[in-house]
Design a protein around this motif. Structure first.
Motif, PDB file in Angstrom:
ATOM      1  N   GLY A   2      49.183  28.126  43.430  1.00  0.00           N
ATOM      2  CA  GLY A   2      48.835  29.451  44.081  1.00  0.00           C
ATOM      3  C   GLY A   2      49.600  30.612  44.004  1.00  0.00           C
ATOM      4  O   GLY A   2      50.597  30.373  43.146  1.00  0.00           O
ATOM      5  N   THR A   3      49.214  31.457  44.391  1.00  0.00           N
ATOM      6  CA  THR A   3      49.645  32.900  43.946  1.00  0.00           C
ATOM      7  C   THR A   3      50.970  33.221  44.964  1.00  0.00           C
ATOM      8  O   THR A   3      51.154  32.540  46.003  1.00  0.00           O
ATOM      9  N   THR A   4      51.984  34.111  44.534  1.00  0.00           N
ATOM     10  CA  THR A   4      52.941  34.348  45.293  1.00  0.00           C
ATOM     11  C   THR A   4      52.707  34.616  46.833  1.00  0.00           C
ATOM     12  O   THR A   4      53.324  34.189  47.580  1.00  0.00           O
ATOM     13  N   VAL A   5      51.467  35.440  46.895  1.00  0.00           N
ATOM     14  CA  VAL A   5      51.230  35.628  48.322  1.00  0.00           C
ATOM     15  C   VAL A   5      51.139  34.528  48.925  1.00  0.00           C
ATOM     16  O   VAL A   5      51.249  34.405  50.092  1.00  0.00           O
ATOM     17  N   GLU A   6      50.018  33.634  48.505  1.00  0.00           N
ATOM     18  CA  GLU A   6      49.663  32.373  49.096  1.00  0.00           C
ATOM     19  C   GLU A   6      51.050  31.433  49.413  1.00  0.00           C
ATOM     20  O   GLU A   6      50.868  30.738  50.431  1.00  0.00           O
ATOM     21  N   ARG A   7      51.740  31.575  48.484  1.00  0.00           N
ATOM     22  CA  ARG A   7      53.160  30.560  48.566  1.00  0.00           C
ATOM     23  C   ARG A   7      54.035  31.567  49.757  1.00  0.00           C
ATOM     24  O   ARG A   7      54.659  30.406  50.601  1.00  0.00           O
ATOM     25  N   VAL A   8      54.008  32.387  49.816  1.00  0.00           N
ATOM     26  CA  VAL A   8      55.074  33.114  50.820  1.00  0.00           C
ATOM     27  C   VAL A   8      54.217  32.802  52.143  1.00  0.00           C
ATOM     28  O   VAL A   8      55.051  32.360  53.156  1.00  0.00           O
ATOM     29  N   ILE A   9      52.898  32.833  52.334  1.00  0.00           N
ATOM     30  CA  ILE A   9      52.223  32.597  53.473  1.00  0.00           C
ATOM     31  C   ILE A   9      52.276  31.002  54.095  1.00  0.00           C
ATOM     32  O   ILE A   9      52.633  30.588  55.158  1.00  0.00           O
ATOM     33  N   VAL A  60      54.813  42.964  53.913  1.00  0.00           N
ATOM     34  CA  VAL A  60      53.486  43.689  53.190  1.00  0.00           C
ATOM     35  C   VAL A  60      53.531  43.600  51.660  1.00  0.00           C
ATOM     36  O   VAL A  60      54.838  43.877  51.154  1.00  0.00           O
ATOM     37  N   VAL A  61      52.644  43.117  51.031  1.00  0.00           N
ATOM     38  CA  VAL A  61      52.607  42.817  49.694  1.00  0.00           C
ATOM     39  C   VAL A  61      51.162  43.515  49.000  1.00  0.00           C
ATOM     40  O   VAL A  61      50.131  43.572  49.920  1.00  0.00           O
ATOM     41  N   GLY A  62      51.248  43.737  48.039  1.00  0.00           N
ATOM     42  CA  GLY A  62      49.934  44.229  47.368  1.00  0.00           C
ATOM     43  C   GLY A  62      49.153  42.956  46.922  1.00  0.00           C
ATOM     44  O   GLY A  62      49.292  41.643  46.923  1.00  0.00           O
ATOM     45  N   ALA A  63      47.675  43.271  46.760  1.00  0.00           N
ATOM     46  CA  ALA A  63      46.944  42.181  46.407  1.00  0.00           C
ATOM     47  C   ALA A  63      47.359  41.501  44.996  1.00  0.00           C
ATOM     48  O   ALA A  63      47.890  42.219  44.099  1.00  0.00           O
ATOM     49  N   HIS A  64      47.120  40.270  44.815  1.00  0.00           N
ATOM     50  CA  HIS A  64      47.640  39.518  43.804  1.00  0.00           C
ATOM     51  C   HIS A  64      46.699  39.580  42.356  1.00  0.00           C
ATOM     52  O   HIS A  64      45.460  39.945  42.555  1.00  0.00           O
TER      53      HIS A  64
END
Length: 284
Positions: free
Chosen positions: A113-120, A98-102
């Motif tokens: 890409g954002t951290t979120v996108e790279r994790v996904i 679970v992460v917050g919006a970037h």
């Protein structure tokens, strides 16, 4: 089950931690609060930031109401944020990250890409990006389905996490009548074109129902929206109309240069929609 909630101590991350707490409570799960310290700085500063982060995480575990009574742990890792999240998720065997919006940083986002996108993109873990304020458990969900294995896997993952129960899950499917433009260019009447689109909708509906039936998803009363248009446009329109608490979407595995280029539906959804989003990678 174990839930990993990544935080940089921002307001965005605070929402993610609170949502993770609600989900952990609903699923009887353990929760780990993670902070990643930038290791590209002098080591004495890294050590100082680690100690401070451990202190803050401990205070949050005691102070955030949604974490009370849960089996909660604090974890601080040094490194790049996205790599640290992946390492922590692997070490805790997380069933959900679970992460917050970037924060939108246009040039950097376009290049890497954002951290979120790279994790996904690179990890095997379902990732919930929390965009909205947290005031209650999820009540409604919308799942995008394109009759592929990744979309089926995403729906099942969302159900397993209780996001939410099946009776409150809506499905959206986008279809494109491929010959519509040619018919218009050929000068056929509006009625003929509309009849062609209607037939395409009927075919898409039958195919979707067959897909759901074959995968055991046809008998739980989900509402189904089948709309003409490009996937991102259809998903965005239905999100605006239904206002679900969470959007569930599958991702497709990519490698090489494709990982750093924009264009996937999931990436467009993550960047443009103001709704909590559960992104589920393909089974590996």
């Amino acid at each position: 089950m174990h839930i990993l909630a990544a935080t940089d101590f921002s307001t965005r991350s605070q929402r993610a931690v609170r949502r993770a707490g609600l989900l952990a409570r609903d699923n009887g799960a353990e929760i780990t609060l993670l902070h990643v310290v930038d290791d590209d700085q002098p080591q004495d500063l890294v050590a100082l930031e680690r100690r401070e982060a451990e202190r803050i995480l401990g205070e949050q575990i005691g102070a955030i109401a949604e974490l009370h009574g849960l089996r909660s742990h604090a974890l601080v890792i040094a490194g790049d944020p996205f790599d640290g999240i992946l390492r922590a998720a692997a070490s805790t065997r997380a069933g959900l990250v679970v992460v917050g919006a970037h924060r939108k940083q246009l040039l950097r986002d376009i290049v890497v890409g954002t951290t979120v996108e790279r994790v996904i993109r690179t990890g095997p873990f379902p990732v919930l990006m929390v965009n909205r304020e947290v005031d209650q458990p999820y009540r409604t969900a919308l799942a995008a389905v394109d009759m592929s294995e990744p979309s089926l896997n995403a729906i099942k993952a969302g159900m397993a996490l209780g996001l939410p129960g099946r009776s409150r899950l809506a499905l959206v499917h986008a279809f494109l009548p491929l010959a519509k433009g040619k018919l218009s260019y050929a000068g056929l009447s509006r009625e003929t074109i509309e009849e062609y689109v209607a037939d395409a909708r009927v075919r898409a509906t039958k195919e979707l129902i067959s897909f759901l039936d074959a995968n055991g998803l046809d008998d739980h009363g989900q509402s189904i929206r089948i709309e003409e248009g490009a996937p991102i446009e259809v998903i965005a329109a239905v999100v605006e109309q239904l206002k679900p608490d969470v959007l569930i979407i599958g991702t497709r595995g990519r490698s090489g240069i494709a990982k750093v280029l924009l264009g996937s539906v999931t990436e467009e959804v993550l960047r443009s929609l103001d709704v909590d989003i559960l992104a589920v990678p393909p089974l590996r």
